[in-house]
Design a protein around this motif. Structure first.
Motif, PDB file in Angstrom:
ATOM      1  N   GLU A 202       0.847  -1.184   0.000  1.00  0.00           N
ATOM      2  CA  GLU A 202       0.000   0.000   0.000  1.00  0.00           C
ATOM      3  C   GLU A 202       0.885   1.239   0.000  1.00  0.00           C
ATOM      4  OE1 GLU A 202      -3.393   2.315   2.717  1.00  0.00           O
ATOM      5  OE2 GLU A 202      -2.418   0.490   3.450  1.00  0.00           O
ATOM      6  N   VAL A 203       0.625   2.166  -0.933  1.00  0.00           N
ATOM      7  CA  VAL A 203       1.352   3.428  -1.026  1.00  0.00           C
ATOM      8  C   VAL A 203       0.392   4.539  -0.658  1.00  0.00           C
ATOM      9  CG1 VAL A 203       2.597   5.010  -2.536  1.00  0.00           C
ATOM     10  CG2 VAL A 203       2.909   2.547  -2.792  1.00  0.00           C
ATOM     11  N   GLU A 204       0.772   5.331   0.349  1.00  0.00           N
ATOM     12  CA  GLU A 204      -0.116   6.370   0.859  1.00  0.00           C
ATOM     13  C   GLU A 204       0.505   7.743   0.614  1.00  0.00           C
ATOM     14  OE1 GLU A 204      -2.192   6.261   4.979  1.00  0.00           O
ATOM     15  OE2 GLU A 204      -0.465   7.586   5.213  1.00  0.00           O
ATOM     16  N   GLY A 205      -0.300   8.670   0.116  1.00  0.00           N
ATOM     17  CA  GLY A 205       0.191  10.021  -0.134  1.00  0.00           C
ATOM     18  C   GLY A 205      -0.948  10.950  -0.495  1.00  0.00           C
ATOM     19  N   GLU A 206      -0.611  12.228  -0.618  1.00  0.00           N
ATOM     20  CA  GLU A 206      -1.637  13.220  -0.906  1.00  0.00           C
ATOM     21  C   GLU A 206      -2.186  13.047  -2.317  1.00  0.00           C
ATOM     22  OE1 GLU A 206       0.110  17.043  -0.562  1.00  0.00           O
ATOM     23  OE2 GLU A 206       1.530  16.749  -2.183  1.00  0.00           O
ATOM     24  N   GLU A 207      -3.380  13.570  -2.523  1.00  0.00           N
ATOM     25  CA  GLU A 207      -4.021  13.477  -3.831  1.00  0.00           C
ATOM     26  C   GLU A 207      -3.310  14.391  -4.823  1.00  0.00           C
ATOM     27  OE1 GLU A 207      -8.620  13.422  -5.574  1.00  0.00           O
ATOM     28  OE2 GLU A 207      -8.149  14.376  -3.651  1.00  0.00           O
ATOM     29  N   PHE A 208      -3.386  14.028  -6.118  1.00  0.00           N
ATOM     30  CA  PHE A 208      -2.790  14.809  -7.206  1.00  0.00           C
ATOM     31  C   PHE A 208      -1.266  14.921  -7.061  1.00  0.00           C
ATOM     32  CE2 PHE A 208      -7.046  16.818  -6.476  1.00  0.00           C
ATOM     33  CZ  PHE A 208      -7.675  16.178  -7.531  1.00  0.00           C
ATOM     34  N   ASN A 209      -0.643  13.892  -6.516  1.00  0.00           N
ATOM     35  CA  ASN A 209       0.814  13.845  -6.425  1.00  0.00           C
ATOM     36  C   ASN A 209       1.301  12.663  -7.254  1.00  0.00           C
ATOM     37  OD1 ASN A 209       3.535  13.546  -5.669  1.00  0.00           O
ATOM     38  ND2 ASN A 209       3.146  14.531  -3.719  1.00  0.00           N
TER      39      ASN A 209
END
Length: 354
Positions: A202-209
Protein backbone atom coordinates in the motif's frame (compact mmCIF):
# COMPACT_ATOMS: atom_id res chain seq x y z
CA UNK A 1 28.21 40.85 -15.16
CA UNK A 2 25.03 41.46 -17.18
CA UNK A 3 24.69 42.56 -20.79
CA UNK A 4 21.23 43.54 -22.09
CA UNK A 5 20.50 43.18 -25.80
CA UNK A 6 17.29 44.41 -27.43
CA UNK A 7 16.02 43.27 -30.84
CA UNK A 8 19.13 41.18 -31.27
CA UNK A 9 20.34 38.06 -33.08
CA UNK A 10 22.09 34.83 -32.10
CA UNK A 11 25.35 36.15 -33.55
CA UNK A 12 25.26 39.24 -31.34
CA UNK A 13 24.53 37.06 -28.32
CA UNK A 14 27.60 34.90 -29.00
CA UNK A 15 29.73 38.05 -29.30
CA UNK A 16 28.35 39.30 -25.98
CA UNK A 17 29.27 35.99 -24.32
CA UNK A 18 32.87 36.29 -25.55
CA UNK A 19 32.98 39.94 -24.47
CA UNK A 20 31.68 39.08 -21.01
CA UNK A 21 34.18 36.26 -20.48
CA UNK A 22 37.06 38.54 -21.46
CA UNK A 23 35.80 41.31 -19.19
CA UNK A 24 35.88 39.08 -16.10
CA UNK A 25 39.17 37.47 -17.11
CA UNK A 26 37.96 33.92 -17.86
CA UNK A 27 38.16 33.44 -21.63
CA UNK A 28 38.39 29.65 -21.40
CA UNK A 29 35.13 27.67 -21.62
CA UNK A 30 34.95 24.90 -18.99
CA UNK A 31 31.29 23.94 -19.19
CA UNK A 32 30.14 20.35 -19.57
CA UNK A 33 26.65 20.71 -21.10
CA UNK A 34 23.95 23.06 -22.33
CA UNK A 35 20.80 23.30 -20.23
CA UNK A 36 17.79 24.73 -22.06
CA UNK A 37 14.93 25.84 -19.79
CA UNK A 38 11.60 26.40 -21.55
CA UNK A 39 9.25 28.32 -19.27
CA UNK A 40 7.06 31.38 -18.91
CA UNK A 41 7.73 34.71 -17.26
CA UNK A 42 5.98 33.68 -14.04
CA UNK A 43 8.17 30.64 -13.38
CA UNK A 44 11.42 31.85 -14.96
CA UNK A 45 12.96 33.20 -11.74
CA UNK A 46 12.51 29.99 -9.71
CA UNK A 47 13.70 27.77 -12.57
CA UNK A 48 16.78 29.92 -13.19
CA UNK A 49 17.65 30.00 -9.48
CA UNK A 50 17.46 26.19 -9.32
CA UNK A 51 19.63 25.89 -12.45
CA UNK A 52 22.25 28.28 -11.02
CA UNK A 53 22.43 26.25 -7.81
CA UNK A 54 22.78 23.03 -9.81
CA UNK A 55 25.55 24.59 -11.92
CA UNK A 56 27.90 24.40 -8.92
CA UNK A 57 27.92 20.66 -9.51
CA UNK A 58 27.46 20.80 -13.29
CA UNK A 59 29.01 23.92 -14.89
CA UNK A 60 26.83 24.60 -17.91
CA UNK A 61 25.58 27.16 -20.35
CA UNK A 62 21.98 27.83 -19.37
CA UNK A 63 19.59 29.11 -22.04
CA UNK A 64 16.23 30.28 -20.68
CA UNK A 65 13.58 30.42 -23.42
CA UNK A 66 10.61 32.62 -22.50
CA UNK A 67 7.82 32.87 -25.04
CA UNK A 68 6.07 36.20 -24.57
CA UNK A 69 2.35 36.40 -25.31
CA UNK A 70 1.35 38.66 -28.21
CA UNK A 71 -1.98 40.28 -27.44
CA UNK A 72 -2.72 42.05 -30.75
CA UNK A 73 -2.62 40.86 -34.40
CA UNK A 74 0.09 43.42 -35.13
CA UNK A 75 2.34 42.04 -32.38
CA UNK A 76 1.88 38.50 -33.63
CA UNK A 77 3.35 39.39 -37.03
CA UNK A 78 6.31 41.33 -35.59
CA UNK A 79 9.29 39.18 -34.62
CA UNK A 80 11.72 40.32 -31.96
CA UNK A 81 14.36 38.69 -29.80
CA UNK A 82 15.58 40.28 -26.56
CA UNK A 83 18.42 38.74 -24.58
CA UNK A 84 20.08 39.14 -21.21
CA UNK A 85 23.61 37.72 -21.03
CA UNK A 86 24.98 36.87 -17.59
CA UNK A 87 28.52 35.73 -16.82
CA UNK A 88 30.55 35.51 -13.65
CA UNK A 89 28.86 35.63 -10.25
CA UNK A 90 25.46 36.41 -11.82
CA UNK A 91 25.46 33.06 -13.65
CA UNK A 92 26.64 30.58 -11.04
CA UNK A 93 29.66 28.68 -12.33
CA UNK A 94 28.70 28.86 -16.00
CA UNK A 95 26.95 31.21 -18.38
CA UNK A 96 23.32 32.23 -18.59
CA UNK A 97 21.37 33.70 -21.49
CA UNK A 98 17.75 34.71 -20.94
CA UNK A 99 15.94 34.77 -24.30
CA UNK A 100 12.59 36.54 -24.65
CA UNK A 101 10.80 35.75 -27.90
CA UNK A 102 8.05 37.91 -29.41
CA UNK A 103 5.78 37.44 -32.40
CA UNK A 104 6.40 34.84 -35.09
CA UNK A 105 9.81 33.86 -33.71
CA UNK A 106 7.98 32.20 -30.80
CA UNK A 107 7.14 29.30 -33.14
CA UNK A 108 10.80 28.91 -34.16
CA UNK A 109 12.59 28.86 -30.81
CA UNK A 110 14.82 26.00 -31.97
CA UNK A 111 16.37 28.20 -34.68
CA UNK A 112 17.29 30.74 -31.98
CA UNK A 113 18.70 28.16 -29.56
CA UNK A 114 20.66 26.05 -32.06
CA UNK A 115 23.50 28.58 -32.70
CA UNK A 116 23.95 29.09 -28.95
CA UNK A 117 24.54 25.43 -28.03
CA UNK A 118 27.99 24.49 -26.78
CA UNK A 119 29.86 22.52 -29.47
CA UNK A 120 30.45 18.81 -28.79
CA UNK A 121 28.55 18.95 -25.48
CA UNK A 122 25.32 17.18 -24.48
CA UNK A 123 22.06 19.11 -24.43
CA UNK A 124 19.37 18.83 -21.74
CA UNK A 125 15.96 20.48 -22.13
CA UNK A 126 13.86 21.12 -19.04
CA UNK A 127 10.20 22.20 -18.97
CA UNK A 128 9.34 23.32 -15.39
CA UNK A 129 5.71 23.91 -16.49
CA UNK A 130 3.57 23.40 -19.59
CA UNK A 131 5.61 20.54 -21.00
CA UNK A 132 4.54 19.07 -24.36
CA UNK A 133 2.81 15.70 -24.29
CA UNK A 134 5.55 14.25 -26.52
CA UNK A 135 8.81 15.99 -25.55
CA UNK A 136 10.90 14.09 -28.10
CA UNK A 137 8.84 15.46 -31.00
CA UNK A 138 8.99 19.04 -29.74
CA UNK A 139 11.41 21.13 -31.88
CA UNK A 140 13.49 21.99 -28.81
CA UNK A 141 13.25 18.50 -27.37
CA UNK A 142 14.59 17.07 -30.63
CA UNK A 143 17.88 18.90 -29.98
CA UNK A 144 18.45 17.17 -26.62
CA UNK A 145 19.81 13.87 -25.38
CA UNK A 146 17.83 14.28 -22.17
CA UNK A 147 14.33 15.77 -21.75
CA UNK A 148 13.12 16.65 -18.24
CA UNK A 149 9.48 17.34 -17.42
CA UNK A 150 7.51 17.63 -14.17
CA UNK A 151 4.03 16.10 -14.05
CA UNK A 152 3.56 17.58 -10.57
CA UNK A 153 3.04 20.96 -12.28
CA UNK A 154 0.36 19.56 -14.61
CA UNK A 155 -3.32 20.30 -14.07
CA UNK A 156 -4.23 16.59 -14.17
CA UNK A 157 -1.08 14.72 -13.11
CA UNK A 158 -2.45 11.18 -13.31
CA UNK A 159 -3.76 11.68 -16.84
CA UNK A 160 -0.42 13.28 -17.72
CA UNK A 161 1.38 10.12 -16.60
CA UNK A 162 -0.67 8.03 -19.02
CA UNK A 163 0.16 10.43 -21.85
CA UNK A 164 3.86 10.26 -20.93
CA UNK A 165 3.73 6.45 -21.08
CA UNK A 166 2.17 6.48 -24.54
CA UNK A 167 4.75 8.96 -25.89
CA UNK A 168 7.82 7.74 -24.02
CA UNK A 169 11.13 7.99 -25.88
CA UNK A 170 14.51 6.95 -24.40
CA UNK A 171 15.94 10.07 -22.78
CA UNK A 172 12.64 11.26 -21.27
CA UNK A 173 12.47 11.66 -17.50
CA UNK A 174 10.31 13.33 -14.88
CA UNK A 175 11.17 15.25 -11.71
CA UNK A 176 8.25 13.45 -10.04
CA UNK A 177 10.29 10.28 -10.54
CA UNK A 178 13.44 11.96 -9.21
CA UNK A 179 11.62 12.94 -6.01
CA UNK A 180 11.16 9.28 -5.00
CA UNK A 181 14.82 8.25 -5.39
CA UNK A 182 15.40 8.24 -1.58
CA UNK A 183 12.20 6.23 -1.08
CA UNK A 184 13.24 3.63 -3.63
CA UNK A 185 16.70 3.35 -2.08
CA UNK A 186 15.28 2.95 1.44
CA UNK A 187 12.69 0.35 0.44
CA UNK A 188 15.25 -1.67 -1.53
CA UNK A 189 17.59 -1.60 1.47
CA UNK A 190 14.76 -2.73 3.78
CA UNK A 191 13.94 -5.72 1.56
CA UNK A 192 17.61 -6.68 1.43
CA UNK A 193 17.54 -7.20 5.21
CA UNK A 194 14.84 -9.88 5.14
CA UNK A 195 14.24 -13.10 3.27
CA UNK A 196 10.48 -12.82 3.00
CA UNK A 197 7.96 -12.91 0.21
CA UNK A 198 6.08 -9.68 -0.40
CA UNK A 199 2.36 -10.35 -0.87
CA UNK A 200 0.80 -6.87 -1.14
CA UNK A 201 1.79 -3.21 -0.90
CA UNK A 202 0.00 0.00 0.00
CA UNK A 203 1.35 3.43 -1.03
CA UNK A 204 -0.12 6.37 0.86
CA UNK A 205 0.19 10.02 -0.13
CA UNK A 206 -1.64 13.22 -0.91
CA UNK A 207 -4.02 13.48 -3.83
CA UNK A 208 -2.79 14.81 -7.21
CA UNK A 209 0.81 13.84 -6.43
CA UNK A 210 2.20 11.79 -9.34
CA UNK A 211 5.23 10.69 -7.31
CA UNK A 212 2.90 8.41 -5.33
CA UNK A 213 1.63 6.77 -8.50
CA UNK A 214 5.15 6.38 -9.88
CA UNK A 215 6.37 4.73 -6.67
CA UNK A 216 3.34 2.42 -6.66
CA UNK A 217 3.93 1.47 -10.30
CA UNK A 218 7.62 0.84 -9.62
CA UNK A 219 6.79 -1.49 -6.71
CA UNK A 220 4.12 -3.31 -8.70
CA UNK A 221 6.43 -3.70 -11.69
CA UNK A 222 9.42 -4.92 -9.67
CA UNK A 223 7.67 -7.09 -7.07
CA UNK A 224 4.82 -8.36 -9.26
CA UNK A 225 2.29 -8.02 -6.42
CA UNK A 226 -0.97 -6.07 -6.01
CA UNK A 227 -0.32 -2.45 -5.05
CA UNK A 228 -3.02 -0.23 -3.60
CA UNK A 229 -2.88 3.57 -3.75
CA UNK A 230 -4.49 5.33 -0.77
CA UNK A 231 -4.90 9.01 0.07
CA UNK A 232 -3.61 11.06 2.98
CA UNK A 233 -3.41 14.73 3.88
CA UNK A 234 0.29 14.85 3.00
CA UNK A 235 2.70 16.47 2.70
CA UNK A 236 3.64 14.54 -0.40
CA UNK A 237 4.30 10.84 -0.03
CA UNK A 238 3.60 9.78 3.55
CA UNK A 239 3.88 5.98 3.91
CA UNK A 240 4.58 2.65 2.23
CA UNK A 241 3.28 -0.53 3.88
CA UNK A 242 4.36 -3.96 2.65
CA UNK A 243 2.63 -7.15 3.73
CA UNK A 244 5.23 -9.93 3.73
CA UNK A 245 5.35 -13.54 4.86
CA UNK A 246 7.57 -12.46 7.79
CA UNK A 247 5.33 -9.62 8.93
CA UNK A 248 4.70 -6.01 7.88
CA UNK A 249 7.42 -3.62 6.69
CA UNK A 250 6.39 0.03 7.08
CA UNK A 251 8.18 3.20 6.00
CA UNK A 252 6.19 6.09 7.48
CA UNK A 253 6.95 9.81 6.97
CA UNK A 254 4.19 11.91 8.45
CA UNK A 255 5.95 15.28 8.71
CA UNK A 256 7.77 15.46 5.37
CA UNK A 257 11.30 15.28 6.81
CA UNK A 258 11.87 12.39 9.24
CA UNK A 259 10.65 8.86 8.53
CA UNK A 260 10.37 5.72 10.64
CA UNK A 261 11.30 2.31 9.22
CA UNK A 262 9.59 -0.58 11.01
CA UNK A 263 10.48 -4.22 10.29
CA UNK A 264 8.97 -7.02 12.37
CA UNK A 265 11.54 -8.42 14.76
CA UNK A 266 13.70 -5.28 14.64
CA UNK A 267 13.47 -2.02 16.58
CA UNK A 268 12.01 0.96 14.67
CA UNK A 269 14.63 3.21 13.12
CA UNK A 270 14.45 6.92 12.33
CA UNK A 271 15.76 7.79 8.86
CA UNK A 272 16.21 11.20 7.20
CA UNK A 273 13.83 11.45 4.26
CA UNK A 274 13.29 15.16 3.74
CA UNK A 275 11.53 16.67 0.76
CA UNK A 276 14.18 18.01 -1.62
CA UNK A 277 14.37 21.35 -3.41
CA UNK A 278 14.18 21.66 -7.20
CA UNK A 279 17.91 22.45 -7.42
CA UNK A 280 18.75 19.07 -5.88
CA UNK A 281 16.37 17.29 -8.24
CA UNK A 282 17.73 18.88 -11.41
CA UNK A 283 21.32 18.30 -10.23
CA UNK A 284 20.53 14.59 -9.82
CA UNK A 285 19.08 14.38 -13.31
CA UNK A 286 22.16 16.04 -14.81
CA UNK A 287 24.41 13.36 -13.33
CA UNK A 288 23.28 10.84 -15.91
CA UNK A 289 22.48 11.45 -19.55
CA UNK A 290 21.72 7.87 -20.60
CA UNK A 291 18.14 6.53 -20.83
CA UNK A 292 16.54 5.58 -17.51
CA UNK A 293 15.21 2.08 -18.22
CA UNK A 294 13.82 1.67 -14.70
CA UNK A 295 11.67 4.78 -15.09
CA UNK A 296 10.48 3.58 -18.49
CA UNK A 297 9.46 0.18 -17.13
CA UNK A 298 7.59 1.70 -14.18
CA UNK A 299 5.86 4.29 -16.37
CA UNK A 300 4.69 1.68 -18.86
CA UNK A 301 3.21 -0.45 -16.10
CA UNK A 302 0.19 1.85 -16.23
CA UNK A 303 -1.70 3.86 -13.65
CA UNK A 304 -4.92 2.04 -14.48
CA UNK A 305 -3.47 -1.25 -13.20
CA UNK A 306 -3.11 0.11 -9.68
CA UNK A 307 -5.95 -0.93 -7.35
CA UNK A 308 -6.94 -3.52 -9.96
CA UNK A 309 -7.30 -6.18 -7.25
CA UNK A 310 -10.17 -5.24 -4.90
CA UNK A 311 -9.15 -4.85 -1.31
CA UNK A 312 -10.37 -7.76 0.84
CA UNK A 313 -12.28 -6.51 3.84
CA UNK A 314 -11.10 -8.17 7.05
CA UNK A 315 -13.64 -8.13 9.89
CA UNK A 316 -12.14 -7.43 13.29
CA UNK A 317 -13.24 -9.58 16.26
CA UNK A 318 -16.32 -8.13 17.91
CA UNK A 319 -17.08 -5.87 14.96
CA UNK A 320 -20.81 -5.85 14.04
CA UNK A 321 -21.71 -7.53 10.77
CA UNK A 322 -22.78 -5.02 8.17
CA UNK A 323 -26.37 -5.61 7.11
CA UNK A 324 -27.19 -5.24 3.38
CA UNK A 325 -29.18 -2.18 2.44
CA UNK A 326 -32.92 -2.60 1.68
CA UNK A 327 -32.30 -1.50 -1.92
CA UNK A 328 -29.74 -4.27 -2.37
CA UNK A 329 -32.15 -6.86 -0.94
CA UNK A 330 -34.90 -5.70 -3.31
CA UNK A 331 -32.56 -5.93 -6.28
CA UNK A 332 -31.47 -9.46 -5.31
CA UNK A 333 -35.04 -10.72 -4.60
CA UNK A 334 -35.90 -11.93 -8.18
CA UNK A 335 -32.62 -13.85 -8.42
CA UNK A 336 -33.21 -15.49 -5.03
CA UNK A 337 -36.75 -16.56 -6.02
CA UNK A 338 -35.48 -18.07 -9.26
CA UNK A 339 -32.79 -19.98 -7.39
CA UNK A 340 -35.38 -21.31 -4.94
CA UNK A 341 -37.64 -22.57 -7.77
CA UNK A 342 -34.67 -24.29 -9.41
CA UNK A 343 -33.74 -25.97 -6.11
CA UNK A 344 -37.33 -27.34 -5.67
CA UNK A 345 -37.43 -28.81 -9.20
CA UNK A 346 -34.05 -30.52 -8.87
CA UNK A 347 -35.31 -33.69 -6.93
CA UNK A 348 -38.14 -34.23 -9.45
CA UNK A 349 -35.68 -34.06 -12.34
CA UNK A 350 -33.37 -36.59 -10.66
CA UNK A 351 -36.34 -39.01 -10.10
CA UNK A 352 -37.43 -38.71 -13.72
CA UNK A 353 -33.90 -39.41 -14.88
CA UNK A 354 -33.81 -42.66 -12.83
Amino acid sequence: MKIDLTDTTAGDINKALVQGRRAIGTPAVGMVLTLVIVTDEENAYDALKAANDASREHPSRTLVVIRRVSRTPRDRTTSRLDAEVRVGADAGTGETVVLRLYGEVVEHADSVVLPLLLPDAPVVVWWPVNAPLDPAKDPLGALAQRRVTDTYAAEQPVRELSARADAYTPGDTDLSWTRITPWRSMLAAALDQVTCEVRAVEVEGEEFNPSCELLAMWLADRLDVPVRRSLSSGPGLTAVRMDTSCGPIVLDRADGSLATLSIKGQPPRAVALKRRETAELIAEELRRLDPDDTYASALRYGVERLNAVPEQSVQEPGEPVAEPAPEEEAAKAPAKKAAARTAKKAPARKAAAK
